[in-house]
Design a protein around this motif. Structure first.
Motif, short mmCIF file in Angstrom:
data_model
loop_
_atom_site.label_atom_id
_atom_site.label_comp_id
_atom_site.label_asym_id
_atom_site.label_seq_id
_atom_site.Cartn_x
_atom_site.Cartn_y
_atom_site.Cartn_z
N ALA A 107 5.98 2.83 -1.24
CA ALA A 107 4.97 2.07 -0.48
C ALA A 107 5.50 1.57 0.85
CB ALA A 107 4.47 0.89 -1.32
N LEU A 108 4.57 1.17 1.68
CA LEU A 108 4.86 0.66 3.02
C LEU A 108 5.05 -0.85 2.98
CD1 LEU A 108 4.93 2.17 5.82
CD2 LEU A 108 2.58 1.36 6.16
N LEU A 143 0.86 -1.19 0.00
CA LEU A 143 0.00 0.00 0.00
C LEU A 143 0.89 1.24 0.00
CD1 LEU A 143 -2.92 -0.87 2.45
CD2 LEU A 143 -3.04 -0.59 -0.03
N GLY A 144 0.61 2.13 -0.91
CA GLY A 144 1.39 3.35 -1.01
C GLY A 144 0.84 4.22 -2.11
N LEU A 197 10.56 1.55 -7.57
CA LEU A 197 9.61 1.31 -6.50
C LEU A 197 10.35 1.33 -5.18
CD1 LEU A 197 6.90 0.51 -5.22
CD2 LEU A 197 7.44 -1.88 -5.77
N GLY A 198 10.06 2.33 -4.35
CA GLY A 198 10.69 2.42 -3.03
C GLY A 198 9.81 1.78 -1.98
N LEU A 208 5.85 6.56 6.44
CA LEU A 208 5.75 6.62 4.99
C LEU A 208 5.59 8.07 4.53
CD1 LEU A 208 5.34 4.70 2.40
CD2 LEU A 208 2.92 5.23 2.69
N ILE A 209 4.70 8.80 5.20
CA ILE A 209 4.42 10.19 4.84
C ILE A 209 5.63 11.08 5.12
CG2 ILE A 209 3.01 12.20 5.42
CD1 ILE A 209 0.71 10.15 5.98
#
Length: 253
Positions: free
Chosen positions: A200-201, A98-99, A169-170, A186-187
Motif C-alpha cells: 500500500a501507499l 490504500l493499496g 504488509l509493505g 506504487l505500481i
C-alpha cells in the motif's frame, strides 16, 4: 538467504532485540535520503516541507480511523482497545492505507486499489490462520530497500512463511526524490519486484511515528492475536525472517 551487498545513503538505526525467544538481531544498515522532504500530493506536484528527523509522538486519539469508526452507519472492524504505543511490547494502533491485499491478482492496477487496514490482519481466534504480521516500510530512493525486495523476489521466503501463518504488509512512503510516493511509484515498485503480499501507499508517512526515515527500511513483527509489537528494527537483515520462522515454530506452525 544471502546477505545482499549494497550501499547506504544515510545513518544506521538499530539495536539488539530479544523478546520471548531470546534471539538477538544485529541490524544491517538502513539508508537515508539526501534531505528530509515530504509534501502534500497535489496535482502531481507535491509541496516540499521539512519533516522531523526523529519519530514523533503517538498520534492523537481522534485519528481518521477512530473518527470513521464512530460515524453513523459504519461497522467498525474488531481491534484491540488501547492504550496504543510506539515501542516493542505495546499494542500498535489501527492504521489505514490504500493499496492491494493481493497485488498480483489485481495486476497492480490503479482502479483495483482498496482500503488496507491493520485490522484486516487481526486474528485473535486464529480463524484467518495468521500468527504474525510483518510490516515493512520502504522508499524508492532507498538502496537497502531495493536489496531487500530483490531478495524477496528471488526467493520463496514470503511464500514459505506465509504458509505457516505470517502475513506481510509493505508500505511505500517516498519516491526517488524523497517526495511523497504516488500511485505511479506504487505500481512501478510492486510490479518490478513481483510483490505478492499486501502492499500500500503511505504518502502521509503514517509509519514514520515508528522510526527515523534516515534509517529506512523499517521492519516490524506484530503478534496477530494481540496486535502487540514484538520486534521493531530499522535497516535490513535476513536474520529477521529467521526470527519470524523460529517464533512460528514455537507456536507449532
Amino acid at each position: 538467504m544471502r546477505t545482499p551487498s549494497f550501499g547506504s545513503r544515510g545513518s544506521v538505526g538499530g539495536r539488539n532485540t530479544v523478546l520471548g525467544v531470546g534471539l538477538a538481531l544485529v541490524l544491517a544498515s538502513g539508508c537515508g535520503a539526501d534531505d528530509s522532504l515530504a509534501g502534500d500530493m497535489a496535482a502531481g506536484h507535491p509541496t516540499k516541507v521539512k519533516m522531523p528527523t526523529k519519530a514523533v509522538a503517538e498520534p492523537p486519539s481522534d485519528d481518521p480511523i477512530a473518527v470513521a469508526n464512530a460515524a453513523p452507519g459504519y461497522q467498525p472492524q474488531a481491534y484491540p482497545a488501547g492504550p496504543y504505543g510506539l515501542t516493542e511490547g505495546s499494542i500498535i494502533r489501527n492504521m489505514e492505507f490504500l493499496g492491494w491485499h493481493q497485488p498480483a491478482t489485481a495486476q497492480y492496477a490503479l482502479d483495483a486499489t482498496e482500503s488496507v487496514q491493520l485490522s484486516d490482519f487481526y486474528d485473535p481466534t486464529g480463524e484467518k490462520g495468521t500468527e504474525l504480521i510483518l510490516v515493512n516500510s520502504v522508499a524508492v530512493w532507498c538502496g537497502v530497500c531495493r536489496g531487500e525486495y530483490d531478495d524477496l523476489k528471488n526467493s520463496d521466503t514470503y511464500q514459505s512463511l506465509h504458509a505457516r501463518g505470517l502475513e506481510m504488509l509493505g508500505l511505500l512512503f517516498e519516491d526517488n526524490n524523497a517526495d511523497p510516493a504516488r500511485y505511479v511509484d506504487l505500481i512501478n515498485w510492486s510490479s518490478a519486484y513481483d510483490v505478492s503480499f499486501p502492499f500500500a501507499l503511505d504518502p502521509g508517512f503514517k509509519s514514520g511515528v515508528y522510526f527515523d526515515r534516515s534509517a529506512t527500511p523499517m521492519n516490524m513483527l506484530i503478534d496477530a492475536k494481540t496486535m502487540q509489537i514484538l520486534v521493531l528494527m530499522t535497516g535490513y537483515n535476513p536474520q529477521l525472517y529467521e526470527t519470524a520462522s523460529q517464533l512460528l515454530t514455537q507456536r507449532g506452525r
